[in-house]
Structure formats: structure tokens, C-alpha cells
Design a protein around this motif. Structure first.
Motif, PDB file in Angstrom:
ATOM      1  N   THR A  94     -34.575  49.060  89.576  1.00  0.00           N
ATOM      2  CA  THR A  94     -33.241  48.570  89.217  1.00  0.00           C
ATOM      3  C   THR A  94     -33.183  48.190  87.743  1.00  0.00           C
ATOM      4  O   THR A  94     -32.225  48.527  87.037  1.00  0.00           O
ATOM      5  N   ILE A  95     -34.215  47.503  87.269  1.00  0.00           N
ATOM      6  CA  ILE A  95     -34.242  47.091  85.865  1.00  0.00           C
ATOM      7  C   ILE A  95     -34.321  48.300  84.946  1.00  0.00           C
ATOM      8  O   ILE A  95     -33.639  48.361  83.919  1.00  0.00           O
ATOM      9  N   VAL A  96     -35.130  49.282  85.320  1.00  0.00           N
ATOM     10  CA  VAL A  96     -35.251  50.496  84.493  1.00  0.00           C
ATOM     11  C   VAL A  96     -33.917  51.231  84.418  1.00  0.00           C
ATOM     12  O   VAL A  96     -33.501  51.674  83.340  1.00  0.00           O
ATOM     13  N   HIS A  97     -33.221  51.337  85.533  1.00  0.00           N
ATOM     14  CA  HIS A  97     -31.917  52.015  85.521  1.00  0.00           C
ATOM     15  C   HIS A  97     -30.905  51.240  84.681  1.00  0.00           C
ATOM     16  O   HIS A  97     -30.118  51.836  83.940  1.00  0.00           O
ATOM     17  N   ALA A  98     -30.921  49.907  84.776  1.00  0.00           N
ATOM     18  CA  ALA A  98     -29.990  49.093  83.988  1.00  0.00           C
ATOM     19  C   ALA A  98     -30.278  49.246  82.501  1.00  0.00           C
ATOM     20  O   ALA A  98     -29.345  49.395  81.696  1.00  0.00           O
ATOM     21  N   GLN A  99     -31.539  49.229  82.118  1.00  0.00           N
ATOM     22  CA  GLN A  99     -31.893  49.410  80.717  1.00  0.00           C
ATOM     23  C   GLN A  99     -31.496  50.807  80.233  1.00  0.00           C
ATOM     24  O   GLN A  99     -31.038  50.975  79.107  1.00  0.00           O
ATOM     25  N   GLY A 100     -31.692  51.811  81.067  1.00  0.00           N
ATOM     26  CA  GLY A 100     -31.287  53.166  80.716  1.00  0.00           C
ATOM     27  C   GLY A 100     -29.784  53.272  80.508  1.00  0.00           C
ATOM     28  O   GLY A 100     -29.323  53.922  79.567  1.00  0.00           O
ATOM     29  N   ASP A 101     -29.025  52.614  81.378  1.00  0.00           N
ATOM     30  CA  ASP A 101     -27.569  52.617  81.239  1.00  0.00           C
ATOM     31  C   ASP A 101     -27.143  51.931  79.947  1.00  0.00           C
ATOM     32  O   ASP A 101     -26.228  52.391  79.257  1.00  0.00           O
ATOM     33  N   ARG A 102     -27.811  50.824  79.616  1.00  0.00           N
ATOM     34  CA  ARG A 102     -27.484  50.114  78.375  1.00  0.00           C
ATOM     35  C   ARG A 102     -27.817  50.976  77.158  1.00  0.00           C
ATOM     36  O   ARG A 102     -27.044  51.046  76.207  1.00  0.00           O
ATOM     37  N   LEU A 103     -28.946  51.644  77.186  1.00  0.00           N
ATOM     38  CA  LEU A 103     -29.334  52.506  76.078  1.00  0.00           C
ATOM     39  C   LEU A 103     -28.355  53.663  75.915  1.00  0.00           C
ATOM     40  O   LEU A 103     -27.968  54.019  74.797  1.00  0.00           O
ATOM     41  N   LEU A 104     -27.925  54.230  77.031  1.00  0.00           N
ATOM     42  CA  LEU A 104     -26.944  55.318  76.980  1.00  0.00           C
ATOM     43  C   LEU A 104     -25.614  54.824  76.411  1.00  0.00           C
ATOM     44  O   LEU A 104     -24.976  55.516  75.611  1.00  0.00           O
ATOM     45  N   ALA A 105     -25.205  53.609  76.785  1.00  0.00           N
ATOM     46  CA  ALA A 105     -23.961  53.049  76.251  1.00  0.00           C
ATOM     47  C   ALA A 105     -24.057  52.831  74.746  1.00  0.00           C
ATOM     48  O   ALA A 105     -23.109  53.116  74.004  1.00  0.00           O
ATOM     49  N   VAL A 106     -25.198  52.350  74.267  1.00  0.00           N
ATOM     50  CA  VAL A 106     -25.382  52.160  72.824  1.00  0.00           C
ATOM     51  C   VAL A 106     -25.354  53.500  72.112  1.00  0.00           C
ATOM     52  O   VAL A 106     -24.708  53.649  71.069  1.00  0.00           O
ATOM     53  N   ALA A 107     -26.038  54.496  72.674  1.00  0.00           N
ATOM     54  CA  ALA A 107     -26.062  55.826  72.048  1.00  0.00           C
ATOM     55  C   ALA A 107     -24.659  56.412  71.973  1.00  0.00           C
ATOM     56  O   ALA A 107     -24.280  56.992  70.943  1.00  0.00           O
ATOM     57  N   ARG A 108     -23.886  56.262  73.028  1.00  0.00           N
ATOM     58  CA  ARG A 108     -22.515  56.789  73.010  1.00  0.00           C
ATOM     59  C   ARG A 108     -21.640  56.029  72.025  1.00  0.00           C
ATOM     60  O   ARG A 108     -20.781  56.611  71.364  1.00  0.00           O
ATOM     61  N   SER A 109     -21.852  54.729  71.926  1.00  0.00           N
ATOM     62  CA  SER A 109     -21.080  53.935  70.976  1.00  0.00           C
ATOM     63  C   SER A 109     -21.397  54.336  69.537  1.00  0.00           C
ATOM     64  O   SER A 109     -20.501  54.469  68.705  1.00  0.00           O
ATOM     65  N   VAL A 110     -22.663  54.536  69.251  1.00  0.00           N
ATOM     66  CA  VAL A 110     -23.062  54.967  67.906  1.00  0.00           C
ATOM     67  C   VAL A 110     -22.534  56.361  67.627  1.00  0.00           C
ATOM     68  O   VAL A 110     -22.043  56.647  66.526  1.00  0.00           O
ATOM     69  N   GLU A 111     -22.602  57.223  68.621  1.00  0.00           N
ATOM     70  CA  GLU A 111     -22.104  58.592  68.438  1.00  0.00           C
ATOM     71  C   GLU A 111     -20.617  58.588  68.078  1.00  0.00           C
ATOM     72  O   GLU A 111     -20.172  59.372  67.250  1.00  0.00           O
ATOM     73  N   GLY A 112     -19.874  57.671  68.687  1.00  0.00           N
ATOM     74  CA  GLY A 112     -18.448  57.583  68.388  1.00  0.00           C
ATOM     75  C   GLY A 112     -18.152  57.118  66.982  1.00  0.00           C
ATOM     76  O   GLY A 112     -17.076  57.361  66.442  1.00  0.00           O
ATOM     77  N   ARG A 113     -19.097  56.445  66.361  1.00  0.00           N
ATOM     78  CA  ARG A 113     -18.902  55.934  65.009  1.00  0.00           C
ATOM     79  C   ARG A 113     -19.390  56.902  63.927  1.00  0.00           C
ATOM     80  O   ARG A 113     -19.170  56.662  62.755  1.00  0.00           O
ATOM     81  N   LEU A 114     -20.080  57.958  64.307  1.00  0.00           N
ATOM     82  CA  LEU A 114     -20.614  58.907  63.327  1.00  0.00           C
ATOM     83  C   LEU A 114     -19.700  60.114  63.202  1.00  0.00           C
ATOM     84  O   LEU A 114     -19.090  60.553  64.178  1.00  0.00           O
TER      85      LEU A 114
END
Length: 94
Positions: free
Chosen positions: A31-51
Motif C-alpha cells: 500500500t505504501i509503495v503504491h501511494a508513493q508511486g502515485d505521488r511521484l506520478l502526480a509530481v511528474a505530471r505537474s512538472v510536465e505541465g509546467r515545461l
């Protein structure tokens, strides 16, 4: 006789703990690994939107000639982290 009973009771307690804790640990870790993966994906998508698309294309190449792409990426990450901190996630932003 008492020593045998104490050893038997200790063994029963240890077996019970192992039977209960090992599956629970596995589920919680998953559960923790999936939550961390989801958070990392959200950060990557947020950064992608700013580039800009050209910068993303430059980051996709094998050889980045200028440090400009790295600087822009670093700045975008810093903005996302500061936005996250301002939104109440300051404990995880460091």
C-alpha cells in the motif's frame, strides 16, 4: 516439566506473531509503495505541465548540450515543491 511448557508457550507466541505480522507487513508495504508511486506520478505530471514542449523534447534526447534544460527542469521542480508546501504538505517537501 515447567521448562517444556514455557518453551511450548514461547514457540506458540512466536508462531502466532509471525503468522499475523508477515502478511500484514506485506500488505502495508504494498500500500505504501503504491501511494508513493502515485505521488511521484502526480509530481511528474505537474512538472510536465509546467515545461514547454520544446524543452521536453530536449530532455528526451540522449545528449543535452546546454545546461538550460536541466536548469529549467530544476526550476519547475522547485515551483512544484513550493506549491506543495503552500498547500499543506510541508512535512514531505524537504
Amino acid at each position: 516439566m515447567r521448562l517444556k511448557l514455557a518453551a511450548l508457550a514461547s514457540a506458540a507466541v512466536l508462531v502466532t506473531l509471525v503468522v499475523l505480522l508477515v502478511p500484514t507487513y506485506g500488505r502495508l508495504r504494498s500500500t505504501i509503495v503504491h501511494a508513493q508511486g502515485d505521488r511521484l506520478l502526480a509530481v511528474a505530471r505537474s512538472v510536465e505541465g509546467r515545461l514547454s514542449p520544446s524543452l521536453i523534447g530536449e530532455l528526451g534526447t540522449s545528449a543535452i548540450d546546454s545546461g538550460g534544460a536541466r536548469v529549467a527542469l530544476r526550476e519547475a521542480l522547485a515551483r512544484v515543491r513550493s506549491d506543495y508546501s503552500a498547500a499543506g504538505g510541508a512535512g514531505d517537501a524537504a
